[in-house]
Design an enzyme around this catalytic site. Structure first.
Site, PDB file in Angstrom:
ATOM      1  N   PRO A 139       0.779  -1.244   0.000  1.00 48.43           N
ATOM      2  CA  PRO A 139       0.000   0.000   0.000  1.00 48.43           C
ATOM      3  C   PRO A 139       0.811   1.296   0.000  1.00 48.43           C
ATOM      4  CG  PRO A 139       0.041  -0.946   2.181  1.00 48.43           C
ATOM      5  CD  PRO A 139       0.747  -1.924   1.288  1.00 48.43           C
ATOM      6  N   CYS A 140       1.453   1.591  -1.122  1.00 44.81           N
ATOM      7  CA  CYS A 140       2.210   2.834  -1.244  1.00 44.81           C
ATOM      8  C   CYS A 140       1.296   4.060  -1.210  1.00 44.81           C
ATOM      9  CB  CYS A 140       3.076   2.822  -2.490  1.00 44.81           C
ATOM     10  SG  CYS A 140       2.181   2.531  -4.013  1.00 44.81           S
ATOM     11  N   HIS A 141      -0.014   3.842  -1.384  1.00 43.83           N
ATOM     12  CA  HIS A 141      -0.938   4.979  -1.305  1.00 43.83           C
ATOM     13  C   HIS A 141      -0.971   5.575   0.102  1.00 43.83           C
ATOM     14  CE1 HIS A 141      -3.419   1.486  -0.145  1.00 43.83           C
ATOM     15  NE2 HIS A 141      -4.050   2.355   0.644  1.00 43.83           N
TER      16      HIS A 141
END
Length: 171
Positions: A139-141
């Site tokens: 989850p780089c968001h």
């Protein structure tokens, strides 16, 4: 990594738009995924995987189950997925740190670098997010700029904001 000569792929409807995933069929290791239709996401596959035959799979799969479970409220379901993407040891550490983060949590690139064990490698942490081939699952968001704004996201700021808001609402 699998010795298979093919990948399987599926595109699923989500509240954030179409989500496409590619995995090795013999061991169900996720190789790439992201928001968009097949042709939008295929370019994030590692070069070596782009030469493989890709077969659609709209049947039961680990990724289909995990996405369904996440959307049904089990925000830890992606932890069950096996993943493989090429990267340096530091990038692998960044991606592991992201997978260990809680849904809805936000961190800066500096905090990601610290969690990955190299607090002065803020640019390296930024690059790890940029090169992440497993959007949503890694989850780089959840990584935001230390200054104002959410920061960039391969699939657009609107999807990044939607993911963060959705996770905050459902944790």
């Amino acid at each position: 990594m699998s010795t298979t000569r093919s990948l399987e792929a599926t595109t699923l409807a989500t509240p954030f738009g179409a989500f496409t995933a590619f995995w090795t069929p013999d061991d169900e290791v996720l190789r790439a995924c992201g928001f968009g239709e097949f042709g939008d996401v295929a370019p994030v596959l590692p070069r070596s995987a782009r030469r493989l035959r890709i077969r659609p799979n709209d049947g039961d799969s680990a990724v289909r189950r995990a996405v369904g479970d996440v959307l049904d409220g089990d925000l830890t379901a992606f932890a069950s997925l096996r993943v493989n993407q090429p990267g340096t040891p530091f990038r692998q550490s960044c991606w592991s740190s992201l997978r260990a983060s809680a849904a809805g949590e936000r961190m800066t690139y500096r905090e990601l670098a610290e969690r990955a064990g190299r607090p002065r490698s803020v640019r390296g942490a930024t690059r790890a997010c940029l090169l992440n081939r497993l959007a949503w699952v890694v989850p780089c968001h959840r990584v935001v700029r230390s200054a104002a704004g959410l920061g960039d996201y391969r699939y657009g700021a609107a999807i990044k904001a939607s993911l963060l808001d959705w996770e905050s609402d459902h944790r």
